[in-house]
Design a protein around this motif. Structure first.
Motif, PDB file in Angstrom:
ATOM      1  N   GLN A 136     -18.707  -0.537  -1.055  1.00 26.03           N
ATOM      2  CA  GLN A 136     -17.801  -1.125  -0.050  1.00 26.03           C
ATOM      3  C   GLN A 136     -18.496  -2.256   0.709  1.00 26.03           C
ATOM      4  O   GLN A 136     -17.896  -3.305   0.966  1.00 26.03           O
ATOM      5  CB  GLN A 136     -17.307  -0.049   0.920  1.00 26.03           C
ATOM      6  CG  GLN A 136     -16.719   1.197   0.284  1.00 26.03           C
ATOM      7  CD  GLN A 136     -15.733   0.900  -0.829  1.00 26.03           C
ATOM      8  OE1 GLN A 136     -14.789   0.122  -0.663  1.00 26.03           O
ATOM      9  NE2 GLN A 136     -15.948   1.511  -1.989  1.00 26.03           N
ATOM     10  N   VAL A 161      -9.889  -4.183   4.766  1.00 29.99           N
ATOM     11  CA  VAL A 161      -9.781  -3.044   3.840  1.00 29.99           C
ATOM     12  C   VAL A 161     -11.156  -2.453   3.579  1.00 29.99           C
ATOM     13  O   VAL A 161     -11.348  -1.227   3.626  1.00 29.99           O
ATOM     14  CB  VAL A 161      -9.118  -3.476   2.519  1.00 29.99           C
ATOM     15  CG1 VAL A 161      -9.116  -2.307   1.519  1.00 29.99           C
ATOM     16  CG2 VAL A 161      -7.694  -3.949   2.763  1.00 29.99           C
ATOM     17  N   GLY A 173       0.812  -1.216   0.000  1.00 36.11           N
ATOM     18  CA  GLY A 173       0.000   0.000   0.000  1.00 36.11           C
ATOM     19  C   GLY A 173       0.838   1.254   0.000  1.00 36.11           C
ATOM     20  O   GLY A 173       0.507   2.243  -0.679  1.00 36.11           O
ATOM     21  N   GLY A 194      -4.579   6.552   2.046  1.00 28.98           N
ATOM     22  CA  GLY A 194      -5.378   5.404   1.647  1.00 28.98           C
ATOM     23  C   GLY A 194      -4.521   4.190   1.321  1.00 28.98           C
ATOM     24  O   GLY A 194      -4.849   3.060   1.707  1.00 28.98           O
ATOM     25  N   TYR A 238      -5.090  -4.653   5.180  1.00 31.33           N
ATOM     26  CA  TYR A 238      -4.975  -5.910   4.450  1.00 31.33           C
ATOM     27  C   TYR A 238      -4.002  -6.853   5.144  1.00 31.33           C
ATOM     28  O   TYR A 238      -4.258  -8.057   5.281  1.00 31.33           O
ATOM     29  CB  TYR A 238      -4.518  -5.642   3.020  1.00 31.33           C
ATOM     30  CG  TYR A 238      -4.123  -6.893   2.269  1.00 31.33           C
ATOM     31  CD1 TYR A 238      -5.043  -7.924   2.056  1.00 31.33           C
ATOM     32  CD2 TYR A 238      -2.830  -7.046   1.786  1.00 31.33           C
ATOM     33  CE1 TYR A 238      -4.672  -9.081   1.381  1.00 31.33           C
ATOM     34  CE2 TYR A 238      -2.453  -8.203   1.105  1.00 31.33           C
ATOM     35  CZ  TYR A 238      -3.371  -9.214   0.911  1.00 31.33           C
ATOM     36  OH  TYR A 238      -3.008 -10.356   0.248  1.00 31.33           O
ATOM     37  N   THR A 261      -7.269   4.160  -3.699  1.00 33.65           N
ATOM     38  CA  THR A 261      -5.955   3.542  -3.526  1.00 33.65           C
ATOM     39  C   THR A 261      -6.033   2.342  -2.593  1.00 33.65           C
ATOM     40  O   THR A 261      -5.425   1.300  -2.856  1.00 33.65           O
ATOM     41  CB  THR A 261      -4.953   4.578  -2.977  1.00 33.65           C
ATOM     42  OG1 THR A 261      -5.035   5.779  -3.745  1.00 33.65           O
ATOM     43  CG2 THR A 261      -3.529   4.043  -3.070  1.00 33.65           C
ATOM     44  N   ALA A 262      -6.797   2.454  -1.504  1.00 33.40           N
ATOM     45  CA  ALA A 262      -6.946   1.324  -0.578  1.00 33.40           C
ATOM     46  C   ALA A 262      -7.589   0.133  -1.284  1.00 33.40           C
ATOM     47  O   ALA A 262      -7.167  -1.020  -1.097  1.00 33.40           O
ATOM     48  CB  ALA A 262      -7.786   1.753   0.626  1.00 33.40           C
ATOM     49  N   MET A 263      -8.616   0.398  -2.097  1.00 36.09           N
ATOM     50  CA  MET A 263      -9.289  -0.696  -2.809  1.00 36.09           C
ATOM     51  C   MET A 263      -8.331  -1.429  -3.734  1.00 36.09           C
ATOM     52  O   MET A 263      -8.345  -2.664  -3.812  1.00 36.09           O
ATOM     53  CB  MET A 263     -10.473  -0.153  -3.608  1.00 36.09           C
ATOM     54  CG  MET A 263     -11.694   0.197  -2.775  1.00 36.09           C
ATOM     55  SD  MET A 263     -13.034   0.860  -3.799  1.00 36.09           S
ATOM     56  CE  MET A 263     -13.437  -0.567  -4.830  1.00 36.09           C
ATOM     57  N   PHE A 301     -12.618  -0.553   6.450  1.00 36.68           N
ATOM     58  CA  PHE A 301     -11.959   0.757   6.498  1.00 36.68           C
ATOM     59  C   PHE A 301     -12.564   1.721   5.478  1.00 36.68           C
ATOM     60  O   PHE A 301     -12.911   2.868   5.809  1.00 36.68           O
ATOM     61  CB  PHE A 301     -10.460   0.561   6.241  1.00 36.68           C
ATOM     62  CG  PHE A 301      -9.694   1.811   5.916  1.00 36.68           C
ATOM     63  CD1 PHE A 301      -9.626   2.875   6.817  1.00 36.68           C
ATOM     64  CD2 PHE A 301      -9.032   1.942   4.696  1.00 36.68           C
ATOM     65  CE1 PHE A 301      -8.906   4.033   6.514  1.00 36.68           C
ATOM     66  CE2 PHE A 301      -8.313   3.091   4.390  1.00 36.68           C
ATOM     67  CZ  PHE A 301      -8.259   4.141   5.296  1.00 36.68           C
ATOM     68  N   THR A 302     -12.727   1.278   4.229  1.00 41.88           N
ATOM     69  CA  THR A 302     -13.264   2.171   3.196  1.00 41.88           C
ATOM     70  C   THR A 302     -14.745   2.473   3.443  1.00 41.88           C
ATOM     71  O   THR A 302     -15.215   3.561   3.105  1.00 41.88           O
ATOM     72  CB  THR A 302     -13.080   1.560   1.800  1.00 41.88           C
ATOM     73  OG1 THR A 302     -13.612   0.226   1.765  1.00 41.88           O
ATOM     74  CG2 THR A 302     -11.594   1.510   1.425  1.00 41.88           C
ATOM     75  N   MET A 360     -10.039   5.960  -0.729  1.00 41.46           N
ATOM     76  CA  MET A 360     -10.810   4.750  -1.031  1.00 41.46           C
ATOM     77  C   MET A 360     -10.282   4.060  -2.281  1.00 41.46           C
ATOM     78  O   MET A 360     -10.115   2.826  -2.312  1.00 41.46           O
ATOM     79  CB  MET A 360     -12.289   5.099  -1.214  1.00 41.46           C
ATOM     80  CG  MET A 360     -12.993   5.563   0.039  1.00 41.46           C
ATOM     81  SD  MET A 360     -14.704   6.098  -0.262  1.00 41.46           S
ATOM     82  CE  MET A 360     -15.509   4.514  -0.458  1.00 41.46           C
ATOM     83  N   GLY A 377      -4.741   1.199   3.767  1.00 36.48           N
ATOM     84  CA  GLY A 377      -5.315   0.051   3.072  1.00 36.48           C
ATOM     85  C   GLY A 377      -4.382  -1.148   3.160  1.00 36.48           C
ATOM     86  O   GLY A 377      -4.823  -2.282   3.418  1.00 36.48           O
TER      87      GLY A 377
END
Length: 471
Positions: free
Chosen positions: A303, A381, A61, A365, A373, A239-241, A384-385, A237, A369
């Motif tokens: 999400q 993840v 991440g 993010g 994970y 970038t985390a996804m 979080f989002t 969101m 993220g």
């Protein structure tokens, strides 16, 4: 009672060839950077797990998002340096730095080196300089059109990057993608040298650059802070996804990473088609708040769906389609809202803070993220989002319905006494469609917010020039 201003269009009612050249050249440079930053999103997590030993989710991440940290910290200083040393030299420096960072990533033999390379990529933070270049080379009446060309290019580049990443990964591998990115930086430098017109009479562009003296006013504006939070959450969101989405597609849809483009391509094309009616409702029908809040709610639903229903190709396809329809709608609406809600003379500063918030969001993010994970898996993840999206939704519900306003400016060469400035301000505000007027005597420039559906901007500028400028 308001008056209607009687205006006539000057002869120059279309962009001149040099202005079009400048707009498309800057758009092309933006495209090379956007492709370079985002092509790795759909493939990096899978590549990193296979390539580097003992890698952690947090490191994945961090590598994906750290470009946002350096970009956020340096973009405003780049703009200020370009005022002193020139736009083209600073753009060239930024593109060289971006190229060097891409080469570091291509040669990285550890995740730590990859993180350094991505951070260096972000250090080529020329976005603010590019926008100032547009303002320098395009006359006031056509800047909105030029900025729209740049904005559309950025959106299309992001879409293309998600499709091109997996395709290039199949052809040249992920390291090869970084070499392609370095080559794109070279293309950007060629555009700077030969396509961007010579800039005559460069000056500080308040409409495109941040003014440190205005930070306090912008950061204390609750309407603008809502938008800053919004773009922070949106890119956090995203970038985390993408720390986990490539693995989720591999594991739950049974698709090899080289074929992920077969999902992304129809999703992105359909999402653009589905977005159009909502944009029309927002901009033309005066339903911006309803569409905006609805899109945020859709992100939260996505999400939750990722937590519970992403168990096959078609379920993931539909969930991603909803996500990118909402994402594209918000990505198009947020900059428009910054213009509508920022004070007439603070658009550049408001946009600078907004842009920095976007990049900080990508950095935070990616890092968080990856952390969630590493310790809590896919579900961590998406919890979080979901929380991020719910916070944004709660804040957005209280926003006011924005008016369909635009910001423009016009220079003048008369010497105005304070009472004359007050009289002119009052006169301009009396016209239908003019909502705010700020006269800065030290710059000899008038900034105003108008409703383009009610008043003709080019005619208004022509009217002010005739009334104030010396022959």
């Amino acid at each position: 009672m308001s008056e209607k201003i009687q205006t006539t269009l000057p002869h120059e009612t279309v962009m001149q060839p040099q202005e079009k050249q400048a707009a498309f050249a800057v758009a092309g440079i933006f495209a090379t950077r956007m492709l370079g930053l985002f092509m790795i999103f759909p493939v990096f997590a899978l590549f990193a797990e296979q390539e580097f030993k003992n890698i952690t989710g947090f490191q994945i991440g961090l590598a994906m998002g750290i470009y946002g940290l350096t970009q956020a910290l340096l973009q405003i200083p780049y703009g200020m340096l370009s005022d002193k040393y020139g736009r083209k030299p600073l753009i060239m420096v930024g593109m060289l730095v971006f190229m060097f960072g891409s080469v570091v990533c291509a040669l990285a033999d550890s995740i730590e080196m990859m993180i350094v390379g991505r951070a260096i990529q972000g250090m080529g933070a020329v976005a603010a300089v590019l926008m100032a270049t547009v303002a320098d080379t395009v006359t006031e009446p056509f800047r909105l059109r030029a900025m729209s060309i740049v904005g559309m290019t950025i959106g299309l580049s992001f879409t293309l990057s998600l499709v091109a990443g997996p395709l290039l990964s199949e052809l040249v591998g992920v390291r090869g993608i970084f070499w392609v990115i370095a080559a794109l930086a070279g293309v950007g430098m060629v555009l700077v040298m030969f396509a961007v017109p010579k800039i005559e009479g460069q000056r500080f562009q308040r409409e495109a650059e941040a003014d440190p003296a205005q930070f306090k006013a912008v950061l204390s504006n609750p309407q603008l802070l809502r938008l800053d939070l919004g773009v922070f959450v949106l890119h956090a969101m995203l970038t985390a996804m993408f720390v986990v989405v490539p693995m989720l597609i591999r594991d739950n849809a049974g698709m090899d990473s080289m074929h992920h483009w077969e999902l992304y391509l129809p999703v992105m094309l359909l999402s653009f088609v589905l977005m159009v009616p909502f944009i029309i409702q927002a901009e033309s029908k005066g339903r911006m708040k309803q569409m905006f809040v609805g899109a945020i709610a859709a992100l939260v639903i996505v999400q939750l769906a990722m937590l519970n229903f992403a168990h096959g190709f078609w379920s993931i396809f539909l969930i991603m389609l909803l996500f990118f329809t909402a994402f594209n709608l918000l990505e198009a609406s947020l900059p428009s809202l910054v213009v509508k809600l920022s004070p007439a003379d603070k658009k550049g500063t408001a946009s600078g803070v907004y842009s920095s918030s976007q990049f900080f969001g990508a950095a935070i993010g990616g890092a968080l993220g990856g952390y969630f994970y590493q310790f809590y898996g896919f579900d961590g993840v998406f919890v979080f989002t979901t929380v991020l999206g719910a916070v944004w939704l709660f804040v957005a519900i209280s926003m006011t319905q924005p008016l369909p306003l635009s910001i423009a400016s016009v220079s003048y060469d008369a010497i105005l006494a304070p009472e004359e400035m007050d009289s002119l301000t009052e006169k301009l505000l009396s016209y239908d469609g003019v909502y705010e007027v700020v006269i800065l005597s030290n710059e000899q420039r008038i900034y105003f917010k108008i409703d383009r559906k009610v008043i003709n901007e080019i005619g208004l500028i022509d009217y002010i020039h005739k009334g104030l400028s010396r022959e």
